[in-house]
Design a protein around this motif. Structure first.
Motif, PDB file in Angstrom:
ATOM      1  N   VAL A 117      45.802  87.780  49.275  1.00 59.71           N
ATOM      2  CA  VAL A 117      46.945  86.877  49.490  1.00 59.71           C
ATOM      3  C   VAL A 117      46.457  85.445  49.675  1.00 59.71           C
ATOM      4  O   VAL A 117      46.987  84.502  49.061  1.00 59.71           O
ATOM      5  N   VAL A 118      45.439  85.272  50.538  1.00 64.29           N
ATOM      6  CA  VAL A 118      44.902  83.934  50.803  1.00 64.29           C
ATOM      7  C   VAL A 118      44.334  83.318  49.523  1.00 64.29           C
ATOM      8  O   VAL A 118      44.568  82.144  49.216  1.00 64.29           O
ATOM      9  N   TYR A 119      43.569  84.121  48.776  1.00 67.03           N
ATOM     10  CA  TYR A 119      42.976  83.614  47.534  1.00 67.03           C
ATOM     11  C   TYR A 119      44.061  83.223  46.528  1.00 67.03           C
ATOM     12  O   TYR A 119      43.928  82.214  45.819  1.00 67.03           O
ATOM     13  N   SER A 120      45.134  84.001  46.485  1.00 63.39           N
ATOM     14  CA  SER A 120      46.229  83.687  45.558  1.00 63.39           C
ATOM     15  C   SER A 120      46.878  82.357  45.915  1.00 63.39           C
ATOM     16  O   SER A 120      47.201  81.548  45.027  1.00 63.39           O
ATOM     17  N   ILE A 121      47.070  82.120  47.214  1.00 60.66           N
ATOM     18  CA  ILE A 121      47.682  80.859  47.656  1.00 60.66           C
ATOM     19  C   ILE A 121      46.771  79.676  47.338  1.00 60.66           C
ATOM     20  O   ILE A 121      47.219  78.657  46.797  1.00 60.66           O
ATOM     21  N   ILE A 122      45.488  79.825  47.674  1.00 65.27           N
ATOM     22  CA  ILE A 122      44.528  78.752  47.408  1.00 65.27           C
ATOM     23  C   ILE A 122      44.431  78.464  45.913  1.00 65.27           C
ATOM     24  O   ILE A 122      44.392  77.302  45.476  1.00 65.27           O
ATOM     25  N   SER A 123      44.402  79.523  45.114  1.00 66.85           N
ATOM     26  CA  SER A 123      44.308  79.364  43.655  1.00 66.85           C
ATOM     27  C   SER A 123      45.536  78.658  43.098  1.00 66.85           C
ATOM     28  O   SER A 123      45.439  77.817  42.190  1.00 66.85           O
ATOM     29  N   ALA A 124      46.706  79.002  43.639  1.00 71.85           N
ATOM     30  CA  ALA A 124      47.947  78.358  43.178  1.00 71.85           C
ATOM     31  C   ALA A 124      47.927  76.866  43.492  1.00 71.85           C
ATOM     32  O   ALA A 124      48.341  76.036  42.658  1.00 71.85           O
ATOM     33  N   ILE A 125      47.436  76.516  44.685  1.00 73.54           N
ATOM     34  CA  ILE A 125      47.343  75.095  45.073  1.00 73.54           C
ATOM     35  C   ILE A 125      46.387  74.355  44.151  1.00 73.54           C
ATOM     36  O   ILE A 125      46.659  73.229  43.707  1.00 73.54           O
ATOM     37  N   ARG A 126      45.240  74.981  43.863  1.00 70.68           N
ATOM     38  CA  ARG A 126      44.260  74.349  42.971  1.00 70.68           C
ATOM     39  C   ARG A 126      44.824  74.145  41.566  1.00 70.68           C
ATOM     40  O   ARG A 126      44.564  73.128  40.916  1.00 70.68           O
TER      41      ARG A 126
END
Length: 371
Positions: free
Chosen positions: A80-89
């Motif tokens: 979940v955290v990686y998905s959020i960070i990836s979306a922001i990037r």
């Protein structure tokens, strides 16, 4: 020339993840190519996986909670955290194509690494010696009359042991789950003396904190090969809880096939002499035998079913009522995925392979039933 530069540029983006992807893919391919190599899988099972599981089980036994559940939870949270960070990037950066590629290679390398580890720490068991081969027990086809006799025998055991377990005010089994878990380390002690292939460190099975979630996926327990822990659902009715513990402990001892794990659960539970385990094992055995007899000879099944006592029928009714509330699309998807997993390891009966323990039960207990 431009394509070559692009490939090199992509490889430089995440070299560690590319290496992990290639190594994991190579291990998975090697496993697939050597599935028919009985000698290799037998050697890996006996000389690498079983020792690794023994060491892991001793290590994780030092922790009172399920390390497997914690790792699964952390992995889900990490995703979940990686998905959020990836979306922001993706939103902030201009080179979106490269960022998408990094996301794909990261997820792919992680998924393949987990599956490669699973193949090595569990998949090899399906292609080496199974329990029947190691124990020398017969698993031959049985006649309907033999099936009927052994089904009646276990119906009698259900009735006998139903009187020896605690019951609540509604008359349903009230076995204490914590007590069952406390007794689990020594459950296989006697059986392992006759069948050394079932020997393992005396560690307890562990209850899962988010057991209600497991019920939604139609799981009563699971063995986690990365931590060598036998994990059990603590939410479903207690009548079949002890036999579930015994089943997962069989997996912990390298019994991969579901039908054999069920048989081992019945065998070890009955030989333990503990009323909670004996009653639960009798219910488990009767369920599989009764289902087989129902298909083979309905009249014979009805005659045996009519001998079940009221407490036994109450426990079966309670179990049915509990699982009916989870008959949702989530459960259907879970069953479909797990059936696909069984097929992928040549367990061609899929979920029906749970009923294949009938042959082992009838062959082993027929003399006792006849006497």
């Amino acid at each position: 020339m431009e394509k070559t530069r692009t490939k090199k540029s992509l490889l430089r983006l995440a070299p560690g993840r590319h290496i992990l992807l290639l190594v994991s893919g190579a291990l998975i391919l090697l496993h697939l190519l050597t599935r028919r190599s009985y000698a290799l899988n037998r050697w890996l099972s006996g000389h690498f996986v079983r020792p690794a599981h023994r060491a892991l089980s001793r290590l994780t036994a030092l922790v009172p909670f399920s390390v497997a559940e914690a790792l699964i939870g952390l992995a889900a949270l990490g995703l979940v955290v990686y998905s959020i960070i990836s979306a922001i990037r993706l939103i902030r950066r201009t080179e979106k194509g490269k960022q998408v590629y990094i996301i794909i290679i990261t997820l792919a390398s992680a998924a393949l690494a987990v599956y490669a580890g699973f193949c090595l720490l569990w998949g090899v068991f399906y292609y080496g010696d199974d329990f029947a081969a190691q124990s020398g027990l017969k698993s031959e086809p049985v006649s309907v009359r033999e099936l009927e006799r052994v089904t009646a025998y276990f119906a009698g055991l259900c009735n006998d042991y139903a009187q020896k377990v605690p019951r609540d005010e509604a008359g349903c089994c009230a076995t204490d789950r914590a007590s069952v878990l406390e007794k689990s380390p020594t459950l296989y002690a006697q059986t392992a003396q006759r069948y050394p292939c079932l020997a393992a460190p005396p560690v307890r099975a562990k209850g899962v904190f988010f057991s209600r979630v497991m019920s939604y996926t139609d799981f009563t327990g699971f063995f986690f090969p990365f931590t060598a822990e036998a994990n059990v659902n603590m939410d479903f009715p207690p009548a079949l809880f002890a036999s579930t513990v015994a089943h997962e402990l069989a997996h912990q001892r390298g019994v991969a096939k579901e039908q054999e794990a069920n048989f081992c659960a019945v065998l070890a539970s009955l030989e333990s002499g503990d009323p909670d385990y004996c009653y639960s094992a009798a219910l488990l055995a009767y369920t599989h035998l009764g289902n087989a007899l129902h298909s083979a000879d309905y009249e014979a099944w009805l005659a045996v079913y009519d001998t079940l006592s009221e407490p036994v029928l109450r426990d079966f009714a309670q179990s049915r009522a509990y699982w009916q509330q989870f008959e949702t699309p989530v459960q259907s998807v879970s069953n479909t995925v797990y059936e696909g997993f069984l097929h992928s390891y040549d367990q061609n009966l899929g979920l029906k392979s749970y009923g294949a323990c009938v042959d082992l039960l009838v062959n082993y207990y027929y003399d006792a039933a006849r006497g």
